[in-house]
Scaffold this motif. Structure first.
Motif, PDB file in Angstrom:
ATOM      1  N   VAL A  47       0.854  -1.183   0.000  1.00 16.54           N
ATOM      2  CA  VAL A  47       0.000   0.000   0.000  1.00 16.54           C
ATOM      3  C   VAL A  47       0.892   1.236   0.000  1.00 16.54           C
ATOM      4  CG1 VAL A  47      -1.923  -1.112   1.221  1.00 16.54           C
ATOM      5  CG2 VAL A  47      -0.137   0.067   2.535  1.00 16.54           C
ATOM      6  N   VAL A  48       0.286   2.387  -0.202  1.00 14.99           N
ATOM      7  CA  VAL A  48       0.957   3.657   0.016  1.00 14.99           C
ATOM      8  C   VAL A  48       0.204   4.318   1.164  1.00 14.99           C
ATOM      9  CG1 VAL A  48       1.536   5.917  -0.930  1.00 14.99           C
ATOM     10  CG2 VAL A  48       1.761   3.884  -2.348  1.00 14.99           C
ATOM     11  N   GLY A  49       0.902   4.534   2.259  1.00 14.84           N
ATOM     12  CA  GLY A  49       0.287   5.143   3.424  1.00 14.84           C
ATOM     13  C   GLY A  49       0.450   6.652   3.392  1.00 14.84           C
ATOM     14  N   GLU A  50      -0.542   7.349   3.905  1.00 10.80           N
ATOM     15  CA  GLU A  50      -0.487   8.799   3.979  1.00 10.80           C
ATOM     16  C   GLU A  50      -0.815   9.206   5.413  1.00 10.80           C
ATOM     17  OE1 GLU A  50      -1.599  12.390   1.018  1.00 10.80           O
ATOM     18  OE2 GLU A  50      -3.123  10.856   1.209  1.00 10.80           O
ATOM     19  N   GLU A  51       0.051  10.056   5.981  1.00 10.02           N
ATOM     20  CA  GLU A  51      -0.129  10.566   7.341  1.00 10.02           C
ATOM     21  C   GLU A  51      -0.119  12.092   7.278  1.00 10.02           C
ATOM     22  OE1 GLU A  51       2.761  10.909  11.124  1.00 10.02           O
ATOM     23  OE2 GLU A  51       2.420   8.863  10.428  1.00 10.02           O
ATOM     24  N   PHE A  52      -1.124  12.703   7.902  1.00  9.37           N
ATOM     25  CA  PHE A  52      -1.318  14.145   7.820  1.00  9.37           C
ATOM     26  C   PHE A  52      -1.532  14.686   9.225  1.00  9.37           C
ATOM     27  CE2 PHE A  52      -4.537  17.613   6.639  1.00  9.37           C
ATOM     28  CZ  PHE A  52      -3.578  18.499   6.163  1.00  9.37           C
ATOM     29  N   GLU A  53      -0.721  15.683   9.592  1.00  5.57           N
ATOM     30  CA  GLU A  53      -0.851  16.310  10.900  1.00  5.57           C
ATOM     31  C   GLU A  53      -1.037  17.821  10.727  1.00  5.57           C
ATOM     32  OE1 GLU A  53       2.755  15.270  12.891  1.00  5.57           O
ATOM     33  OE2 GLU A  53       2.074  13.231  13.322  1.00  5.57           O
ATOM     34  N   ILE A  54      -2.043  18.362  11.399  1.00  4.76           N
ATOM     35  CA  ILE A  54      -2.255  19.800  11.440  1.00  4.76           C
ATOM     36  C   ILE A  54      -1.813  20.240  12.829  1.00  4.76           C
ATOM     37  CG2 ILE A  54      -3.912  21.688  11.257  1.00  4.76           C
ATOM     38  CD1 ILE A  54      -5.659  19.814   9.528  1.00  4.76           C
ATOM     39  N   HIS A  55      -0.811  21.089  12.881  1.00  4.28           N
ATOM     40  CA  HIS A  55      -0.202  21.485  14.147  1.00  4.28           C
ATOM     41  C   HIS A  55      -0.858  22.747  14.705  1.00  4.28           C
ATOM     42  CE1 HIS A  55       2.780  18.467  13.189  1.00  4.28           C
ATOM     43  NE2 HIS A  55       3.048  19.090  12.053  1.00  4.28           N
ATOM     44  N   THR A  56      -2.132  22.622  15.064  1.00  8.12           N
ATOM     45  CA  THR A  56      -2.838  23.731  15.689  1.00  8.12           C
ATOM     46  C   THR A  56      -2.886  23.487  17.188  1.00  8.12           C
ATOM     47  OG1 THR A  56      -4.888  24.992  15.782  1.00  8.12           O
ATOM     48  CG2 THR A  56      -5.107  22.639  15.344  1.00  8.12           C
ATOM     49  N   ASN A  57      -2.894  24.538  17.966  1.00 11.52           N
ATOM     50  CA  ASN A  57      -3.051  24.382  19.410  1.00 11.52           C
ATOM     51  C   ASN A  57      -4.393  24.929  19.875  1.00 11.52           C
ATOM     52  OD1 ASN A  57      -2.603  27.076  19.118  1.00 11.52           O
ATOM     53  ND2 ASN A  57      -0.817  27.205  20.436  1.00 11.52           N
ATOM     54  N   VAL A  58      -5.302  25.140  18.921  1.00  7.47           N
ATOM     55  CA  VAL A  58      -6.634  25.653  19.229  1.00  7.47           C
ATOM     56  C   VAL A  58      -7.613  24.481  19.234  1.00  7.47           C
ATOM     57  CG1 VAL A  58      -8.480  27.225  18.524  1.00  7.47           C
ATOM     58  CG2 VAL A  58      -6.075  27.851  18.131  1.00  7.47           C
ATOM     59  N   ALA A  59      -8.193  24.213  20.377  1.00  7.55           N
ATOM     60  CA  ALA A  59      -9.136  23.095  20.502  1.00  7.55           C
ATOM     61  C   ALA A  59     -10.530  23.507  20.034  1.00  7.55           C
ATOM     62  CB  ALA A  59      -9.203  22.636  21.950  1.00  7.55           C
ATOM     63  N   GLY A  60     -11.268  22.508  19.541  1.00  3.26           N
ATOM     64  CA  GLY A  60     -12.673  22.703  19.234  1.00  3.26           C
ATOM     65  C   GLY A  60     -13.005  23.170  17.831  1.00  3.26           C
ATOM     66  N   GLN A  61     -12.005  23.270  16.963  1.00  7.57           N
ATOM     67  CA  GLN A  61     -12.280  23.691  15.583  1.00  7.57           C
ATOM     68  C   GLN A  61     -12.480  22.456  14.697  1.00  7.57           C
ATOM     69  OE1 GLN A  61      -8.998  26.276  14.535  1.00  7.57           O
ATOM     70  NE2 GLN A  61     -10.024  28.036  15.425  1.00  7.57           N
ATOM     71  N   THR A  62     -13.487  22.504  13.856  1.00  2.02           N
ATOM     72  CA  THR A  62     -13.759  21.396  12.941  1.00  2.02           C
ATOM     73  C   THR A  62     -13.028  21.626  11.624  1.00  2.02           C
ATOM     74  OG1 THR A  62     -15.928  21.022  13.924  1.00  2.02           O
ATOM     75  CG2 THR A  62     -15.561  20.097  11.728  1.00  2.02           C
ATOM     76  N   TRP A  63     -12.288  20.614  11.192  1.00  2.90           N
ATOM     77  CA  TRP A  63     -11.576  20.626   9.911  1.00  2.90           C
ATOM     78  C   TRP A  63     -12.120  19.491   9.052  1.00  2.90           C
ATOM     79  CZ3 TRP A  63      -7.092  23.593   8.614  1.00  2.90           C
ATOM     80  CH2 TRP A  63      -6.595  24.413   9.628  1.00  2.90           C
ATOM     81  N   SER A  64     -12.453  19.794   7.799  1.00  3.18           N
ATOM     82  CA  SER A  64     -12.796  18.755   6.815  1.00  3.18           C
ATOM     83  C   SER A  64     -11.511  18.372   6.096  1.00  3.18           C
ATOM     84  CB  SER A  64     -13.822  19.263   5.804  1.00  3.18           C
ATOM     85  OG  SER A  64     -15.055  19.478   6.436  1.00  3.18           O
TER      86      SER A  64
END
Length: 129
Positions: A47-64
């Motif tokens: 397989v080809v694996g994909e890992e994505f991290e968003i480095h925000t420190n703000v809790a409670g925000q919804t990301w699509s």
């Protein structure tokens, strides 16, 4: 934006290097996208694996978040951030002999910020590629 290729085809995992992009979204939120060939798919398939991290420190925000391989979406979902950010990891089928253009896109529902990450994962002979 930085793009890094780490390891070699002979590295710890036999399936080639890890490709990595470190950049920031439209409003400056940093992110990391990583992708590589791996042999941990169903029944040991490649397989080809994909890992994505968003480095925000703000809790409670919804990301699509949407992952795609050569334009074909293989994951989409909404995540709510914590103070340690967001992390998604998903595999897609290996395409032998084909460079796989991996993308991760995200939209913050609160701020409207957008993120577009991308990597080209080269085929690895002897590793399903």
């Amino acid at each position: 934006m930085s793009l890094v290729v780490t390891g070699t085809a002979e590295a710890k995992r036999r399936c080639g290097p890890t490709y990595e992009q470190d950049s920031a979204g439209s409003l400056g939120t940093p992110f990391t996208l990583k992708s590589k060939h791996d042999d941990d798919g169903p029944v040991g398939s490649f397989v080809v694996g994909e890992e994505f991290e968003i480095h925000t420190n703000v809790a409670g925000q919804t990301w699509s978040i949407t992952f795609a391989d050569n334009g074909k979406v293989f994951f989409t979902g909404d995540d709510v951030s914590t103070t340690t950010g967001i992390r998604e990891q998903h595999p897609t089928a290996n395409q032998p002999g084909v460079t796989q253009h991996m993308t991760a896109d995200a939209v913050n529902h609160t701020t409207g910020e957008t993120i577009h990450g991308f990597l080209d994962v080269l085929p690895v002979p002897g590793c399903g590629g």
